[in-house]
Design a protein around this motif. Structure first.
Motif, mmCIF file in Angstrom:
data_model
loop_
_atom_site.group_PDB
_atom_site.id
_atom_site.type_symbol
_atom_site.label_atom_id
_atom_site.label_comp_id
_atom_site.label_asym_id
_atom_site.label_seq_id
_atom_site.Cartn_x
_atom_site.Cartn_y
_atom_site.Cartn_z
ATOM 1 N N GLU A 298 -5.757 6.903 7.254
ATOM 2 C CA GLU A 298 -6.752 5.656 6.636
ATOM 3 C C GLU A 298 -6.046 4.833 5.983
ATOM 4 O O GLU A 298 -6.302 3.537 6.160
ATOM 5 C CB GLU A 298 -7.746 6.700 5.641
ATOM 6 C CG GLU A 298 -8.709 5.750 5.170
ATOM 7 C CD GLU A 298 -9.733 6.568 4.184
ATOM 8 O OE1 GLU A 298 -10.329 6.006 3.432
ATOM 9 O OE2 GLU A 298 -9.601 7.756 4.312
ATOM 10 N N ASP B 34 0.845 -1.145 0.136
ATOM 11 C CA ASP B 34 -0.089 0.117 0.059
ATOM 12 C C ASP B 34 0.892 1.325 0.071
ATOM 13 O O ASP B 34 0.357 2.129 -0.634
ATOM 14 C CB ASP B 34 -0.882 0.017 1.100
ATOM 15 C CG ASP B 34 -2.063 -1.099 1.056
ATOM 16 O OD1 ASP B 34 -2.631 -1.026 0.148
ATOM 17 O OD2 ASP B 34 -2.260 -1.699 2.015
ATOM 18 N N LYS C 161 -5.437 0.724 7.088
ATOM 19 C CA LYS C 161 -5.677 -0.603 6.206
ATOM 20 C C LYS C 161 -4.469 -1.356 5.910
ATOM 21 O O LYS C 161 -4.460 -2.374 6.163
ATOM 22 C CB LYS C 161 -6.045 -0.011 4.918
ATOM 23 C CG LYS C 161 -5.957 -1.083 3.693
ATOM 24 C CD LYS C 161 -6.405 -0.265 2.214
ATOM 25 C CE LYS C 161 -6.180 -1.532 0.902
ATOM 26 N NZ LYS C 161 -6.320 -0.661 -0.051
ATOM 27 N N SER C 162 -3.255 -0.816 5.877
ATOM 28 C CA SER C 162 -2.129 -1.549 5.704
ATOM 29 C C SER C 162 -1.232 -2.353 6.710
ATOM 30 O O SER C 162 -0.818 -3.336 6.643
ATOM 31 C CB SER C 162 -1.023 -0.360 4.970
ATOM 32 O OG SER C 162 -0.722 0.387 6.026
#
Length: 292
Positions: A248, A221, A252-253
């Motif tokens: 954000e 990412d 996620k990563s």
């Protein structure tokens, strides 16, 4: 006022000549930042980013968030997983920084300057990962000594992180000699570049470009460049985004499964020249598609 200045001057001379800097050390460790930022305890906790002291800055971006704590792996990883960065100066406590802006590289968008393309075509260098981690960290430390970069405590902390599988290095070799490289921290699909060095011109860039392309192939990412953007990183394709956008992506990563099972095999059976050509062809196709 004059008397006070003379007193301070005399005190500094006394500290320098007789006390060997102990007074200055006590001041910077115990008094300078008193009540100016959250003081960390033994608990693994950081205050929210909005609690930063905007009046104490490092460069235009960094805002002091907390002070103190330690270099234990659990605290360092917690910090990076929350977009917080530790820095230490001589005779000072650990300072933990945040920013409203972050510099990041999306691996698929790495820019390869023409001079680097020519260097890669010469096929004079070999890339490896995690083959000489301690040597890379030491080399990065040597190149930053004038800035008190990478203290002994930090070096030991990165050694622990390497042993635990969180810290990794990329090495550049020429004729079996280590001539450049970088190291950083990784988890999930996130990589934070900590430092790099070059003993031969442009080899630190070579390590960064090679890693970027390899991570792009593995759908990483983000490559975090920290909160102090440089023109050097921007020239390779790094961009500046807001903290909210960064967090954000980070959320996620860091929750993603570990993308790389074996960092030591990252560049094995991998052709840098071909990978660069594939990357450039992909960018050309993308640009042509955008124009149609």
């Amino acid at each position: 006022m004059v008397t006070l200045k003379k007193f301070k001057s005399g005190l500094l001379r006394l500290d320098d000549r007789i006390l060997k800097g102990k007074l200055k050390s006590f001041y910077t460790r115990r008094i300078k930042y008193w009540r100016k930022a959250y003081v960390l305890t033994q608990d693994l906790y950081f205050p929210p980013h909005t609690a930063s002291n905007k009046n104490i800055r490092m460069g235009p971006e960094g805002e002091l968030l907390a002070i103190g704590g330690d270099w234990e792996p659990e605290r360092i990883i917690l910090a990076y997983k929350n977009g917080i960065y530790p820095v230490v100066f001589r005779d000072q406590p650990i300072l933990w920084w945040t920013s409203e802006r972050h510099c990041v590289m999306y691996p698929k968008d790495v820019h390869i300057p023409k001079n680097m393309r020519a260097l890669i075509r010469q096929d004079k260098f070999k890339l490896t990962a995690d083959k000489a981690f301690y040597e890379v960290v030491n080399a990065c430390s040597e190149t930053r000594k004038e800035y008190t970069w990478l203290t002994d405590e930090q070096v030991q902390a990165f050694h622990k992180l390497y042993d635990l599988g969180f810290a990794h290095s990329v090495e550049v070799w020429q004729d079996e000699k280590l001539v450049g490289g970088l190291f950083g921290i990784s988890f999930g699909s996130y990589f934070h570049g900590e430092s790099m060095f070059a003993r031969v011109s442009h080899t630190s860039k070579l390590a960064y470009i090679g890693l970027s392309i390899r991570l792009a192939e593995m759908n990483f990412d983000i490559m975090d460049c920290g909160i102090w953007p440089t023109e050097h990183m921007k020239s390779l394709g790094a961009v500046v985004i807001s903290r909210d956008e960064f967090l954000e992506i980070l959320d996620k990563s860091k929750e993603a499964p570990e993308v790389i099972a074996d960092w030591g095999a990252l560049f094995e059976n991998w052709d840098l020249k071909q990978a660069v050509q594939n990357h450039l062809d992909g960018l050309t196709t993308k640009m042509e598609g955008a124009l149609t």
